[in-house]
Enzyme design. Structure first.
Site, mmCIF file in Angstrom:
data_model
loop_
_atom_site.group_PDB
_atom_site.id
_atom_site.type_symbol
_atom_site.label_atom_id
_atom_site.label_comp_id
_atom_site.label_asym_id
_atom_site.label_seq_id
_atom_site.Cartn_x
_atom_site.Cartn_y
_atom_site.Cartn_z
ATOM 1 N N GLN A 1 24.820 41.424 20.943
ATOM 2 C CA GLN A 1 25.361 41.663 19.586
ATOM 3 C C GLN A 1 26.616 40.640 19.377
ATOM 4 O O GLN A 1 26.689 40.388 17.950
ATOM 5 C CB GLN A 1 25.872 42.947 19.530
ATOM 6 C CG GLN A 1 26.979 43.570 18.400
ATOM 7 C CD GLN A 1 26.066 43.445 17.230
ATOM 8 O OE1 GLN A 1 24.871 43.673 17.067
ATOM 9 N NE2 GLN A 1 26.700 43.413 16.278
ATOM 10 N N GLU A 2 27.376 40.157 20.181
ATOM 11 C CA GLU A 2 28.306 39.347 20.082
ATOM 12 C C GLU A 2 27.993 37.942 19.618
ATOM 13 O O GLU A 2 28.475 37.527 18.844
ATOM 14 C CB GLU A 2 29.214 39.485 21.312
ATOM 15 C CG GLU A 2 30.266 40.685 21.477
ATOM 16 C CD GLU A 2 31.218 40.663 20.493
ATOM 17 O OE1 GLU A 2 31.484 39.862 19.512
ATOM 18 O OE2 GLU A 2 31.767 41.727 20.193
ATOM 19 N N SER A 3 26.951 37.370 20.333
ATOM 20 C CA SER A 3 26.793 35.988 20.247
ATOM 21 C C SER A 3 25.381 35.547 20.365
ATOM 22 O O SER A 3 25.061 34.375 20.136
ATOM 23 C CB SER A 3 27.530 35.115 21.380
ATOM 24 O OG SER A 3 26.699 35.482 22.739
ATOM 25 N N TYR B 1 27.976 48.417 14.467
ATOM 26 C CA TYR B 1 28.175 47.434 15.900
ATOM 27 C C TYR B 1 27.823 48.190 16.985
ATOM 28 O O TYR B 1 27.005 47.928 17.818
ATOM 29 C CB TYR B 1 29.567 47.052 15.830
ATOM 30 C CG TYR B 1 30.221 46.307 17.320
ATOM 31 C CD1 TYR B 1 29.846 44.930 17.235
ATOM 32 C CD2 TYR B 1 30.504 47.166 18.323
ATOM 33 C CE1 TYR B 1 30.230 44.246 18.465
ATOM 34 C CE2 TYR B 1 31.022 46.334 19.225
ATOM 35 C CZ TYR B 1 30.985 44.950 19.355
ATOM 36 O OH TYR B 1 31.295 44.156 20.655
#
Length: 534
Positions: free
Chosen positions: A329-331, A456
């Site tokens: 999800q972040e990168s 998120y």
């Protein structure tokens, strides 16, 4: 005369004693109720399907919606839980009929055929039966169009006796879909389908995804879960309206176990425990992004194997697959990822956050993962103890994204509106309100992009569910029903995150697990329009 009287008294006494003895024998031989037998045995035997919704073995031991419900039911009865997992639904009802299991707990529809032979428990959620096809292929929108497609296949085969039409639609033997299609076939004799005995629904869904099979039938929840692994799957049309899903017991005059089941589901519905578990396992599955899911599935095959050892190394009390989902999800598992907002690296840490957890190089993937996990650990420790252990992680992830103060604002807002501030299902609905002035002006920390925090967390939950399914599609479970594990009731104080001793050592022999072959803004990901499912 006295002797005669004595003999009569003697005979009467013997007769009376015989009557008492016979009565005692009848009392002793009177069969015990089903509930009494379970209590005497000390074990509740539960048949279920081995899949990512009902029952599977995770890093911390058994998991799944039906497993957790069955565990709570066994605890209410004061007995141990014996899980008897099956890969195919066809194995369950015969086992229940023979008395090998006490209950089927795997989320089956209350079809008329099943209800006639077995006793359904209370409904605990609802699903519809759906015809599934592969995206990009011919989409029948009703039964008539499906029949036309099958007829065209027969004509192409050039043989009136051809089974080509039936081969385009397959369903699993003894599934809830058999009586539905059988009844439909009486109305539409041209409808053809094939019943498969050596596969489960997930196998057929995979065959549709790969193009080996044109159509199959599944339920709405199973399709949503399967789309996370096979994004080409799509809904053609619905065969039924929403139907109740329940557990099943044997039909008999003995209603002792059934009465306990009614009481159990009544209690957990009233307490909110059922809603909490359903949120945990199926509360995140409705949204489906075709483009994102295709990219994610490719990354599972091509990128995850490279980084999974790193996630496993630093996950510690967390499930490594959850950390992997957070990192995606972040990168998108890109160690050199950067954002104009200043966050960077695999876990997209801000500079202040990186310093606080001892990260000197945010672009070093090992430092980034270690630091991200440590930061998450600190947030989890701050989450109030009034929140259930297995839901704390969702509140922590929301804090990871939007900040702890804003998450607490959302909890206070939830309480003010009559919701449960300790339930993620309630709080996530209030997070988007933090964008609206009428609400954020009354909070301690003001404006926040709460809708992004909600999305998120829900994205991470979907990625997490997909990784679970991907790395354990065929877990090594011993199918020999003579050798089955007994799983004792768990201490309710155990941390779901696994910060305590796991169940792996308790579940041995019968189940073998094959090893798999503060304000931290996330990277702004470009949104690609989702094409319509045609």
């Amino acid at each position: 005369m006295q002797i005669s009287q004595f003999n009569r008294l003697k005979r009467s006494a013997l007769l009376f004693a015989s009557v008492l003895l016979l009565s005692a024998c009848q009392i002793e031989s009177e069969p015990k109720s089903e509930f009494e037998q379970i209590q005497e045995r000390g074990v509740l035997r539960v048949g279920t399907l081995n899949n990512q919704l009902s029952y599977y073995i995770g890093p911390d031991g058994p998991a799944g919606l039906d497993y957790e419900l069955a565990r709570k039911f066994a605890e209410q009865l004061g007995v141990k839980l014996e899980i008897r997992p099956a890969f195919r639904q066809a194995e369950l009802f015969p086992a229940l009929k023979k008395g090998d299991i006490d209950i089927i707990a795997t989320g089956l529809n209350q079809t008329s055929q099943a209800v006639q032979r077995f006793r359904p428990g209370p409904a605990y959620y609802y699903v519809s039966q759906q015809v599934v096809y592969k995206k990009g292929q011919l989409r029948p929108r009703d039964v008539d169009q499906l029949i036309k497609y099958q007829e065209s296949k027969d004509e192409k085969a050039g043989n009136e006796d051809s089974n080509a039409g039936a081969e385009t639609l397959q369903i699993v033997e003894q599934s809830q879909f058999v009586p539905t299609l059988t009844a439909l076939q009486k109305e539409h004799p041209e409808l053809q389908f094939e019943i498969i005995g050596d596969a489960d629904t997930r196998d057929l869904l995979k065959h549709v995804s790969t193009g080996e099979l044109r159509f199959t039938v599944t339920d709405s929840v199973e399709l949503s879960l399967a789309q996370r692994l096979y994004p080409d799957l799509a809904l053609a049309f619905e065969l039924t309206e929403d139907q109740p899903v329940s557990w099943f017991t044997r039909r008999s005059e003995d209603e002792s176990l059934y009465a306990m089941l009614i009481e159990f589901f009544g209690n957990i519905k009233q307490s909110g425990e059922l809603a909490t578990l359903e949120e945990k396992y199926i509360g995140h599955i409705e949204a489906f992004d075709y483009v994102d899911t295709r990219a994610f599935i490719r990354a599972l095959d091509n990128t995850l194997p490279k980084w999974s050892p790193l996630f496993q190394k630093y996950s510690e009390e967390f499930d490594w697959r959850l950390i992997a989902a957070l990192a995606y999800q972040e990168s998108h598992w890109k160690p050199k990822a950067k954002s104009p907002t200043g966050v960077r690296g695999m876990m997209m840490l801000t500079l202040p956050t990186a310093k606080s957890v001892g990260v000197t190089d945010r672009l070093d993937p090992e430092q980034s993962v270690r630091g991200g996990v440590e930061y998450l650990r600190r947030i989890v420790a701050r989450v109030p103890d009034s929140i259930n252990e297995h839901e704390k992680i969702w509140f922590a992830l929301a804090s990871y994204n939007v900040g702890y103060g804003h998450m607490m604002d959302a909890r206070r807002l939830t309480k003010a509106q009559g919701g449960d501030p300790n339930a993620w299902a309630d709080v996530k609905e209030r997070l988007p309100l933090l964008r609206q002035k009428r609400y954020y002006s009354q909070t301690r920390y003001g404006y926040a992009r709460g809708d992004e925090a909600r999305n998120y967390v829900e994205n991470i939950r979907r990625y997490y569910q997909s990784i679970i399914g991907h790395v354990s599609q065929k877990p090594a479970i011993d199918e020999d029903t003579e050798d089955l594990q007994v799983i004792p009731p768990l201490d309710p104080n155990l941390l779901v995150s696994g910060a305590v001793e796991t169940l792996a050592e308790q579940v041995s022999g019968a189940v073998e697990v094959t090893p798999p072959p503060e304000e931290n803004a996330p990277q702004e990901a470009e949104q690609t329009p989702v094409p319509k499912a045609e």
